[in-house]
Scaffold this motif. Sequence first.
Motif, PDB file in Angstrom:
ATOM      1  N   UNK A 171      44.465 113.568  -6.894  1.00 48.82           N
ATOM      2  CA  UNK A 171      43.399 114.328  -6.244  1.00 48.82           C
ATOM      3  C   UNK A 171      42.028 113.723  -6.487  1.00 48.82           C
ATOM      4  N   UNK A 172      41.930 112.775  -7.442  1.00 47.29           N
ATOM      5  CA  UNK A 172      40.638 112.146  -7.721  1.00 47.29           C
ATOM      6  C   UNK A 172      40.253 111.225  -6.560  1.00 47.29           C
ATOM      7  N   UNK A 173      39.039 111.336  -6.049  1.00 48.72           N
ATOM      8  CA  UNK A 173      38.625 110.468  -4.942  1.00 48.72           C
ATOM      9  C   UNK A 173      38.498 109.016  -5.397  1.00 48.72           C
ATOM     10  N   UNK A 174      38.929 108.096  -4.540  1.00 44.68           N
ATOM     11  CA  UNK A 174      38.824 106.667  -4.861  1.00 44.68           C
ATOM     12  C   UNK A 174      37.371 106.225  -4.842  1.00 44.68           C
ATOM     13  N   UNK A 175      36.942 105.538  -5.872  1.00 42.16           N
ATOM     14  CA  UNK A 175      35.554 105.059  -5.962  1.00 42.16           C
ATOM     15  C   UNK A 175      35.475 103.533  -5.906  1.00 42.16           C
ATOM     16  N   UNK A 176      36.608 102.908  -5.708  1.00 41.65           N
ATOM     17  CA  UNK A 176      36.642 101.445  -5.650  1.00 41.65           C
ATOM     18  C   UNK A 176      37.829 101.042  -4.802  1.00 41.65           C
ATOM     19  N   UNK A 177      37.705  99.936  -4.077  1.00 44.73           N
ATOM     20  CA  UNK A 177      38.836  99.529  -3.249  1.00 44.73           C
ATOM     21  C   UNK A 177      39.919  98.857  -4.092  1.00 44.73           C
ATOM     22  N   UNK A 178      41.101  98.749  -3.515  1.00 46.34           N
ATOM     23  CA  UNK A 178      42.268  98.280  -4.242  1.00 46.34           C
ATOM     24  C   UNK A 178      42.082  96.858  -4.777  1.00 46.34           C
ATOM     25  N   UNK A 179      41.484  95.984  -3.987  1.00 44.68           N
ATOM     26  CA  UNK A 179      41.344  94.578  -4.395  1.00 44.68           C
ATOM     27  C   UNK A 179      40.438  94.448  -5.610  1.00 44.68           C
ATOM     28  N   UNK A 180      39.240  95.020  -5.540  1.00 43.83           N
ATOM     29  CA  UNK A 180      38.294  94.864  -6.647  1.00 43.83           C
ATOM     30  C   UNK A 180      38.769  95.604  -7.892  1.00 43.83           C
ATOM     31  N   UNK A 181      39.401  96.776  -7.723  1.00 47.78           N
ATOM     32  CA  UNK A 181      39.913  97.512  -8.877  1.00 47.78           C
ATOM     33  C   UNK A 181      41.032  96.733  -9.560  1.00 47.78           C
ATOM     34  N   UNK A 182      41.919  96.130  -8.767  1.00 44.23           N
ATOM     35  CA  UNK A 182      43.013  95.352  -9.339  1.00 44.23           C
ATOM     36  C   UNK A 182      42.495  94.143 -10.100  1.00 44.23           C
ATOM     37  N   UNK A 183      41.568  93.436  -9.499  1.00 43.88           N
ATOM     38  CA  UNK A 183      41.021  92.235 -10.133  1.00 43.88           C
ATOM     39  C   UNK A 183      40.300  92.588 -11.435  1.00 43.88           C
ATOM     40  N   UNK A 184      39.638  93.726 -11.455  1.00 43.81           N
ATOM     41  CA  UNK A 184      38.853  94.115 -12.628  1.00 43.81           C
ATOM     42  C   UNK A 184      39.713  94.688 -13.747  1.00 43.81           C
ATOM     43  N   UNK A 185      40.740  95.461 -13.407  1.00 44.12           N
ATOM     44  CA  UNK A 185      41.492  96.200 -14.415  1.00 44.12           C
ATOM     45  C   UNK A 185      42.748  95.486 -14.899  1.00 44.12           C
TER      46      UNK A 185
END
Length: 228
Positions: A171-185
């Motif tokens: 239910x938490x709204x996404x604050x980052x797109x999948x590509x940048x979140x994956x690369x960062x995390x």
Amino acid sequence: MLLVAGLYLYDSALLLFANEGILVPAAKGWKIRFGLRAPRIAGKELFVPAPWLLHRPMYRLSWRFEGGALQHDMQDRDTKRHAPPILVLLVWSIAMVLFVLLPIGFFTSLGARVLIAGAGLLYLSIVFALLYLWAYREAMGLTGKQIGKLAFEYLTCPPFSLNLIRAVSLAQPAREDLVSASRRLQTPEAWDATREQLLFRLDEEIEMEDEGSKRMDGLRHQRAMLAE
């Protein structure tokens, strides 16, 4: 028992667009899970999380195939690796009732006494979990309407309550797109595996796009960036 297991799996399943993925905590860092490529349901991919990891949160992220402006970075409160311990305890308490006490009550001589005790523990766990969500609804980004919906579902169909932690995190709204979140995390190894999946899906989009279109330029530019 088959009905209980079926309802749990049904409620945990998600239908994802081709540009969506699920961010889940792993032993080291994070992993991105994608839906099944086939068969598709209404053009979407079926995703079923690991049934034995009902205590882990998961987050739904998406990305634009042709690229675009990134959203704001996620904060720690948005991507917590662990659910509150009290919710983990209550969810596993519900699982114990449904998959341990219920079979004992149905298929052994202990019978009715175990079923009555199990039913009491089951609904106490669900009510306490809902009260916790209500007390910390602002911190979890939940509205009263959302909690009311969960309360109705869980009290009328207890197997759905096994997905409580997943439902809250999704239910938490996404604050980052999948590509940048994956690369960062993600760790470098996990990011390489995710990038391979992203490139595969991007290649499919390129194959279906009209040659010379403006979107084709964006797709190829995005692929070049990911390939690097």
